[in-house]
Write a protein that holds these residues in place. Structure first.
Motif, PDB file in Angstrom:
ATOM      1  N   LYS A  47       0.843  -1.365  -0.061  1.00  0.00           N
ATOM      2  CA  LYS A  47      -0.064  -0.070   0.038  1.00  0.00           C
ATOM      3  C   LYS A  47       0.765   1.277   0.115  1.00  0.00           C
ATOM      4  O   LYS A  47       1.874   1.210   0.646  1.00  0.00           O
ATOM      5  N   HIS A  48       0.425   2.271  -0.652  1.00  0.00           N
ATOM      6  CA  HIS A  48       1.306   3.573  -0.987  1.00  0.00           C
ATOM      7  C   HIS A  48       0.052   4.501  -0.753  1.00  0.00           C
ATOM      8  O   HIS A  48      -0.672   4.788  -1.406  1.00  0.00           O
ATOM      9  N   SER A  49       0.432   5.475   0.519  1.00  0.00           N
ATOM     10  CA  SER A  49      -0.487   6.486   0.722  1.00  0.00           C
ATOM     11  C   SER A  49      -0.689   7.546  -0.445  1.00  0.00           C
ATOM     12  O   SER A  49      -1.618   8.244  -0.726  1.00  0.00           O
ATOM     13  N   GLY A  50       0.571   7.820  -1.191  1.00  0.00           N
ATOM     14  CA  GLY A  50       0.602   8.877  -2.416  1.00  0.00           C
ATOM     15  C   GLY A  50      -0.579   8.672  -3.455  1.00  0.00           C
ATOM     16  O   GLY A  50      -0.543   9.389  -4.506  1.00  0.00           O
ATOM     17  N   LEU A  51      -1.009   6.999  -3.226  1.00  0.00           N
ATOM     18  CA  LEU A  51      -1.819   6.855  -4.612  1.00  0.00           C
ATOM     19  C   LEU A  51      -3.423   7.434  -4.241  1.00  0.00           C
ATOM     20  O   LEU A  51      -4.132   7.355  -5.283  1.00  0.00           O
ATOM     21  N   GLY A  52      -3.679   7.845  -3.221  1.00  0.00           N
ATOM     22  CA  GLY A  52      -4.802   8.221  -2.756  1.00  0.00           C
ATOM     23  C   GLY A  52      -5.690   7.031  -2.205  1.00  0.00           C
ATOM     24  O   GLY A  52      -5.316   5.963  -2.363  1.00  0.00           O
ATOM     25  N   PRO A  53      -6.753   7.511  -1.344  1.00  0.00           N
ATOM     26  CA  PRO A  53      -7.383   6.386  -0.306  1.00  0.00           C
ATOM     27  C   PRO A  53      -8.112   5.279  -1.220  1.00  0.00           C
ATOM     28  O   PRO A  53      -8.379   4.217  -0.528  1.00  0.00           O
ATOM     29  N   GLN A  54      -8.906   5.778  -2.149  1.00  0.00           N
ATOM     30  CA  GLN A  54      -9.577   4.900  -2.961  1.00  0.00           C
ATOM     31  C   GLN A  54      -8.750   3.362  -3.540  1.00  0.00           C
ATOM     32  O   GLN A  54      -9.225   2.294  -3.744  1.00  0.00           O
ATOM     33  N   GLN A  55      -7.697   3.946  -4.090  1.00  0.00           N
ATOM     34  CA  GLN A  55      -6.921   2.703  -4.543  1.00  0.00           C
ATOM     35  C   GLN A  55      -5.619   3.028  -4.122  1.00  0.00           C
ATOM     36  O   GLN A  55      -4.685   3.437  -4.781  1.00  0.00           O
ATOM     37  N   ASP A  56      -5.148   2.566  -2.974  1.00  0.00           N
ATOM     38  CA  ASP A  56      -3.836   2.484  -2.387  1.00  0.00           C
ATOM     39  C   ASP A  56      -2.914   1.250  -2.690  1.00  0.00           C
ATOM     40  O   ASP A  56      -1.980   1.614  -2.135  1.00  0.00           O
ATOM     41  N   ALA A  57      -3.231   0.534  -3.608  1.00  0.00           N
ATOM     42  CA  ALA A  57      -2.385  -0.674  -3.585  1.00  0.00           C
ATOM     43  C   ALA A  57      -1.601  -0.443  -4.897  1.00  0.00           C
ATOM     44  O   ALA A  57      -2.021  -0.301  -5.995  1.00  0.00           O
ATOM     45  N   LEU A  58      -0.375  -0.518  -4.561  1.00  0.00           N
ATOM     46  CA  LEU A  58       0.675  -0.659  -5.752  1.00  0.00           C
ATOM     47  C   LEU A  58       0.846  -2.160  -6.395  1.00  0.00           C
ATOM     48  O   LEU A  58       0.924  -2.172  -7.442  1.00  0.00           O
TER      49      LEU A  58
END
Ligand code: HAM
Length: 424
Positions: free
Chosen positions: A268-279
């Motif tokens: 998970k990466h917080s920079g991707l936004g809450p809705q799709q945080d999975a790298l």
């Protein structure tokens, strides 16, 4: 004017080099871990996904791009795992090798509502290790994903880890969850009310705040695992601990696909936004090979979303290209001879181009400038008679006349001229 289909992207030069960079890093790291590349078709029979991911999975229910052709129903692959297991069985790979490691890269298709980090055609980089139940490979696969992310220069992510247990554990867990949630149904979001009926485990990783509040109160602790599954999970965690890989046990992590059992994980990466945080994400799918009529064997893998890797990597300096040599020919004989000169430069691994329009020297020099050529080689009919060529180094403006036979050698001498292969 035609436009690209919503949720698809053109990846243009400038960006393609960033993709190639990630691809090359991945290839070399996968190779070090003894993975070999597999490429499967983009088109598969629709029932393959139906059977593998589960007919209640969101991807199967709502997101498949389907193509009906006469009596056949095809699907553009929404993910790689099912196709790879199909290929593993169909090509009798299980009969030749007990344990195999595959990696793959390529486009996947899901009819989702497009937004940042969520596309309808996106790309996976992933791997599948088929033929082992041992917890050692679970830890290795997670460590491999971690190594890849570090090598891409991505930081600020965390690894969420859980074990779903075996099929019986999953069933017991599903039943107890249904019992616990049945009185709270009206508080759940519309999607989760639907999930309650067809895919209740997915309620656990719903992002809706009201659902999250209900889930928190359930105090899920992963206590439904049998003793074999518990020891397997303990061994996976011990493997990660010994490699000093940080992770968080996330009892709510269930993943949306039917084929998963035991170990599941998400980066998970917080920079991707809450809705799709999975790298990226993955897990074990021990029952799938058998379910698709192959042998009874264990398997595990993961996939990163390529576009999300690029988002997480953030602004990067545009990838540098190898220096360019621009050849200008003046006169008919020089133009004819120039074809061979250009071929010789290129076959020495140097990036080279020329003018195909018969431009004047001034106009051709302008093009060389526009292309940011490092060298301009100028061949006129007179020079050709003497077997010489002018070479201008655009980095400092110096110009010299050299023997044509020495051109490639001189170019190599002059610059720290990177070869095509180094730049790729
Ligand atoms: P998945 O979680 O569905 O797993 O997809 C893996 C990753 O692909 C996600 O974590 C996300 O980064 C990316 N992704 C998914 N959907 C989209 C989208 N619409 N747009 C952009 N990126 C997306 C799988 O597909 C499993 N096959 C992974 C696996 C391999 N499990 C075992 N082996």
């Amino acid at each position: 004017m035609f436009k690209r289909v919503t949720g698809t992207r053109d990846i243009l030069p400038g960006e393609t080099e960033l993709w190639q960079n990630i691809e090359n890093i991945s290839r070399s790291i996968f190779a070090c871990h003894n993975y070999r590349e597999i490429r499967t078709p983009l088109l598969e029979d629709e029932p393959l996904f139906n059977r593998s991911l589960g007919e209640t999975a969101e991807i199967v229910q709502k997101q498949m791009f389907l193509i009906q052709r006469e009596h056949d129903l095809f699907a553009l692959r929404p993910e790689g795992t099912a196709s790879i297991v199909r290929a593993y069985i169909e090509n009798n790979i299980d009969k030749q090798q007990g344990f195999v490691k595959f990696y793959y890269m390529g486009p996947m298709f899901r009819a989702e509502r497009p937004q940042k980090g969520r596309l309808r055609q996106f790309h996976h980089i992933g791997c599948e290790a088929i033929g082992s139940y041992g917890p050692g490979i679970d830890a290795e696969v997670i460590a491999l994903a971690h190594t890849l992310l570090k090598a891409y220069g991505i930081t600020g992510y965390c690894i969420a880890l859980n074990s779903l247990g075996c099929a019986a554990d999953k069933q017991a867990f599903t039943a107890s969850l249904r019992e616990k949630l049945k009185d709270r149904l009206s508080v759940l979001c519309e999607d989760c009310q639907d999930r309650f009926e067809r895919n209740i485990l997915r309620v656990l990783d719903c992002k809706n705040e009201a659902c999250q509040n209900v889930i928190k109160e359930l105090h899920i602790a992963g206590s439904q695992r049998c003793s074999d599954c518990e020891s397997h999970f303990t061994a996976v965690r011990a493997g990660l601990d010994s490699l000093h890989i940080p992770y968080e046990v996330a009892p709510n992590l269930v993943r949306g696909l039917d084929y998963y059992n035991r170990t599941v994980f998400e980066f998970k990466h917080s920079g991707l936004g809450p809705q799709q945080d999975a790298l990226g994400a993955g897990g074990r799918y021990d029952g799938l090979v058998k379910q698709l009529d192959g042998p009874d064997t264990g398997a595990i893998g993961f996939a990163f979303g390529f576009e999300r890797l690029l988002l997480a990597a953030g602004e990067q300096a545009p990838a540098q290209q190898a220096d360019l040599v621009y050849l200008i020919t003046l006169g008919d004989s020089a133009k004819t001879a120039g074809v061979k000169v250009l071929a010789d430069i290129r076959s020495a691994g140097i990036r080279a181009d020329t003018d195909y329009e018969g431009k004047s020297l001034k106009a051709a020099m302008r093009t060389a400038n526009d292309l940011q050529a490092r060298f301009v080689a100028i061949l006129g009919d007179d020079e050709l008679k003497d077997g010489v060529i002018a070479l201008k180094d655009m980095s400092n403006g110096s110009q010299e006349k050299i023997l044509m036979t020495g051109l490639v050698g001189r170019i190599n001498e002059l610059g720290r001229l990177r070869k095509m292969n180094d730049a790729l």
